[in-house]
Motif scaffolding. Sequence first.
Motif, short mmCIF file in Angstrom:
data_model
loop_
_atom_site.label_atom_id
_atom_site.label_comp_id
_atom_site.label_asym_id
_atom_site.label_seq_id
_atom_site.Cartn_x
_atom_site.Cartn_y
_atom_site.Cartn_z
N PRO A 145 -2.65 17.17 -7.65
CA PRO A 145 -3.08 17.62 -8.98
C PRO A 145 -4.53 17.21 -9.21
O PRO A 145 -4.94 16.12 -8.79
CB PRO A 145 -2.12 16.88 -9.91
N LYS A 146 -5.31 18.06 -9.83
CA LYS A 146 -6.74 17.78 -10.02
C LYS A 146 -7.09 17.81 -11.50
O LYS A 146 -6.47 18.51 -12.31
CB LYS A 146 -7.58 18.83 -9.27
N ALA B 272 2.73 1.01 3.54
CA ALA B 272 4.16 0.81 3.76
C ALA B 272 4.97 2.04 3.36
O ALA B 272 6.10 2.21 3.80
CB ALA B 272 4.65 -0.40 2.96
N ARG B 273 4.37 2.93 2.52
CA ARG B 273 5.10 4.09 2.03
C ARG B 273 4.15 5.29 1.98
O ARG B 273 2.96 5.14 1.70
CB ARG B 273 5.68 3.79 0.66
N TYR B 274 4.70 6.49 2.24
CA TYR B 274 3.90 7.72 2.29
C TYR B 274 4.56 8.79 1.42
O TYR B 274 5.73 9.14 1.63
CB TYR B 274 3.79 8.22 3.74
N VAL B 275 3.80 9.28 0.45
CA VAL B 275 4.29 10.34 -0.44
C VAL B 275 3.65 11.65 0.02
O VAL B 275 2.44 11.85 -0.12
CB VAL B 275 3.93 10.06 -1.90
N MET B 276 4.46 12.54 0.60
CA MET B 276 3.96 13.83 1.10
C MET B 276 3.93 14.86 -0.03
O MET B 276 4.90 15.01 -0.78
CB MET B 276 4.84 14.34 2.24
N MET B 277 2.81 15.58 -0.12
CA MET B 277 2.65 16.58 -1.17
C MET B 277 2.01 17.83 -0.58
O MET B 277 1.21 17.76 0.37
CB MET B 277 1.77 16.05 -2.31
N SER C 135 -1.13 11.90 -12.69
CA SER C 135 -0.11 12.93 -12.46
C SER C 135 0.55 12.83 -11.09
O SER C 135 1.38 13.67 -10.74
CB SER C 135 -0.74 14.33 -12.63
N LEU C 136 0.18 11.81 -10.31
CA LEU C 136 0.78 11.66 -8.98
C LEU C 136 2.22 11.18 -9.11
O LEU C 136 2.57 10.47 -10.07
CB LEU C 136 -0.02 10.65 -8.15
N PRO C 137 3.10 11.53 -8.18
CA PRO C 137 4.50 11.08 -8.23
C PRO C 137 4.59 9.56 -8.14
O PRO C 137 3.67 8.88 -7.70
CB PRO C 137 5.13 11.75 -7.00
N SER C 138 5.75 9.05 -8.53
CA SER C 138 6.00 7.62 -8.43
C SER C 138 6.05 7.21 -6.95
O SER C 138 6.58 7.97 -6.12
CB SER C 138 7.32 7.27 -9.10
N PRO C 139 5.53 6.04 -6.60
CA PRO C 139 5.58 5.60 -5.20
C PRO C 139 6.98 5.53 -4.63
O PRO C 139 7.16 5.67 -3.41
CB PRO C 139 4.95 4.20 -5.27
N LEU D 23 0.82 -1.20 0.00
CA LEU D 23 0.00 0.00 0.00
C LEU D 23 0.86 1.26 0.00
O LEU D 23 1.90 1.32 0.65
CB LEU D 23 -0.91 0.01 1.23
N VAL D 24 0.39 2.26 -0.72
CA VAL D 24 1.05 3.57 -0.78
C VAL D 24 0.01 4.64 -0.45
O VAL D 24 -1.10 4.62 -0.99
CB VAL D 24 1.64 3.84 -2.18
N ALA D 25 0.35 5.55 0.45
CA ALA D 25 -0.54 6.66 0.80
C ALA D 25 0.04 7.96 0.27
O ALA D 25 1.19 8.31 0.57
CB ALA D 25 -0.72 6.74 2.31
N TYR D 26 -0.75 8.67 -0.55
CA TYR D 26 -0.39 10.03 -0.98
C TYR D 26 -1.10 10.97 -0.02
O TYR D 26 -2.31 10.87 0.20
CB TYR D 26 -0.85 10.28 -2.41
N VAL D 27 -0.34 11.89 0.59
CA VAL D 27 -0.89 12.73 1.65
C VAL D 27 -0.61 14.20 1.34
O VAL D 27 0.54 14.61 1.19
CB VAL D 27 -0.28 12.37 3.02
N SER D 28 -1.69 14.97 1.25
CA SER D 28 -1.58 16.41 1.05
C SER D 28 -1.52 17.07 2.42
O SER D 28 -2.45 16.95 3.23
CB SER D 28 -2.78 16.93 0.26
N VAL D 29 -0.42 17.79 2.70
CA VAL D 29 -0.23 18.39 4.02
C VAL D 29 -0.06 19.91 3.96
O VAL D 29 0.21 20.55 4.98
CB VAL D 29 1.00 17.76 4.73
#
Length: 882
Positions: free
Chosen positions: A511-512, A502-507, A522-526, A470-476
């Motif tokens: 992108p909408k 297991a991995r968190y991509v902080m943004m 358009s999300l970054p690579s995990p 699992l990868v979580a993309y998180v807008s902070v």
Amino acid sequence: MTSIPETACDRTTVIDWWRQQCDQCSDRVAVVTEDQSWTYQDIDHLVNRFANQLHQLGCGKGSHVGLCVDRSAEAIAAMLGVMKIGAAFVPLDPEYPTDRLASMVEDAEIDVIIGHSRYETELGTPLWDARSSTGSWIDCESVMSGENLASETTREFLKTSPSEADLAYLMYTSGSTGRPKGVEISHRALVAYCIADIECYKLTADDRTLQFSTLCFDIAIEEIFPPLLSGGAVVIRPRGRSEHRNELSSLIKRFDITAVHLATAYWHSWVDLMVAAGDRVPASLRLVIATGEKVSVAHYRRWQSIADHEMLWCNAYGPTEATVTATVYVPDQAFNQDNSAGNMPIGKPLPGYSAFILDKDFNVLTAGETGELCIGGPALACGYHKRPELTQQAFINVQIDGREERLYRTGDLARWLPDGNIDFGGRFDHQIKLGSYRIEPGEIEVVIDEIEGVNESLVSYDEVDGKKFLVAYVSVGSGKDVSATYLANSLRQTLPAYMIPARYVMMESFPKTINGKIDRDSLPSPDQGDVPHDANHVPPRDSLEQRLADLWKEVLHLPEIGVHDDFFLLGGSSLLVTQVITRLTTDLSVDLPVRDFFANPTIATSARQIRKLISFDDDANAEANLSSELEDAMRIRARLPEVSPTFFPSGDYELFSVHYRPVNAQPIGAVVLAPSIGHEYTRAYRNLQQLAVQLCQVGFEVLRFDYAGTGNSDGDCSELNAKLMEQNLIDARDFLAKQTGINHVAVVGLRLGATVASQVSPGTFSQTVLWDPVESGEEFLDLVDQFHDQELQGLTRYNQVRVGDPGIDQAYGYRMSEAKRSSIAALDLRHCVEHDLVSTDDEIFWEDSRYNEAAFSSPSSFAAIERLLVSDLENRKDGASR
């Protein structure tokens, strides 16, 4: 011969079928545990005990009963006992976070839970709080403890009986709205499934099926009910970790298992481990079923290469909503000889099931056309509990060939192959199949969005070498300090381990699209994400640690791992442990038992364990090894409390004690540890030390002491009695309060110390925690006298049988007197007021003379005690603020 009642398909319930089996084979073995076998008659008596207790508590048709149990004979009896009164059982995994269990209890309106006593204290109160009412807890151990299973209290329960329309069980799965959803399975559906399973897999009374899965995953339904309803035996997987490298093979050989049902990912790892170790498929197996996700054809080819005998191997597919399994594929000769096959089908519908592939307008598609796989037949679930809108979306009625069919929409893409088998094509929505679990990303996203500092989130997955994580993309937003470790630790309070990314991509922001939705493309690579880490990250320090780190990174799909990171906190699981051990066997020729890995879950500790097993050629780094081990020791030492041995007065005696003080932290409370006496104190000594250290690290001041006449304290051991022990305990409390200035002092008593603590006047201690208490002082004395006699006569310590001094009253590790015996014999836990009870699930073996001098360790007990003490402090603070 397979035993299926002729009328089973038309009208019988599981209970009707169970009664027939008990009549036909009452003396046959039904359930096998690590140390006991249970006949059908034995289990049926337990079924009646549970049914009677439930009836006395007001349960009946329409009731939902929680099952907070581990794999066990009593778990199976409890399931049948619940169904016998027309109620439905609801599995509650004790490993799940309390909040998640509480939402299930509230949603299912559970008023009664059947569970092991070790979970009652930890989970009981929070779960009833969710219902805003006080429910009942039926203790499995008390139901099992009767000497005569066939006693009057277990007479046949006939006042109510289920109908085929009644629910058999309610199984909770991941929900897209942020809360789990309950799948309702009726007796009609369960019976239809069992008939199909028995016919498809050719189950007979000679089969011995391994019950391997957790009870909250519906593979367990497959492992329990079809085998029992065909007259076979169910073998329960032991709770303790195995000392064998190949845990599953050792179990199969030890118990002569003939049938196993495994999550596909686990089967893959098992195959790899056998290939790496040069093992063969155990000869007793005749049936192997892989289920849950796509089977790797390469692994199937490896399986063929290590199988020396004919057996029925099956690739099964099915969602919970279709009652466990809906289709099955058995590779035929053509597939077995086709080395070019790159994909394995999921087969054809089970007997009595139907399958259709439909387009978006619910029109039937022909062979070769891809659409949504829909399942039909009598084994479909009734729907989702109290979720009519979800039920309406997932269960549809369509006209096919002039008749109306009720179908379940799986959400899976599929197509018919020319030979009539179904080819699986993945998902058409965002649901994730991870291992054997179907995960709704929305449920994880709702929890992430509630964490402070998070604006928005999206959960997806990545796949490397056929393994998903699992990868979580998180807008902070901007300027917010939100770390992967912070997020993972927050999620663990609410979600089960398999749902923690297991991995968190902080943004800063997502992108909408033009419609305002997140633009997934358009999300970054995990691989740009962060992973949770130990707060003090230390990289590998020698070649062995580097090789282990590289292995862990490959198995866990993480870019960086420190030597003190915990394998399981990084997303590791029992399945991934098997993969690591397989690679250690292949790469380093290390025969590392499963149990050793669980005991050493960091690279630093694993490396030390491996060096003990092999002579690792790392002379060039010998100095670095010594330096790193010293560094590890310093890291541990930095966490240790300040320890002060001292004496304090208690009447005419000076009692020896050890005072543990937290370092670099303001104390939050104070705790006195009340030990047992004699050989039990000797056995528990190290454990009490470890508990004191752990409580200190949380922030408690802790006092451990010796009673008068024991250890290093003043007095004559024979003069010690229950009243004096009680007074010693009170004086220890007063001494600790004076030393710390903390008036609210709790007590944690172990064994006889717990029994003594329970007798102290209410209000003396702010909280009383009883850890594995001695229920009867008289039985306690009988036990130690028995140990005493065995020691003198057993020739384990002496080379000839010994006789005790007739002039001295002794027990094992005790100097006794008539007054002392009488006072201890009079202790009875049943006469005390309610206290917090901790009954450990660790292997302590108090009543087994083989272990009466062995030290033990109880990490699960430490965790439960810590939670109780901290929770009580928080409750008192909340009460004071109000």
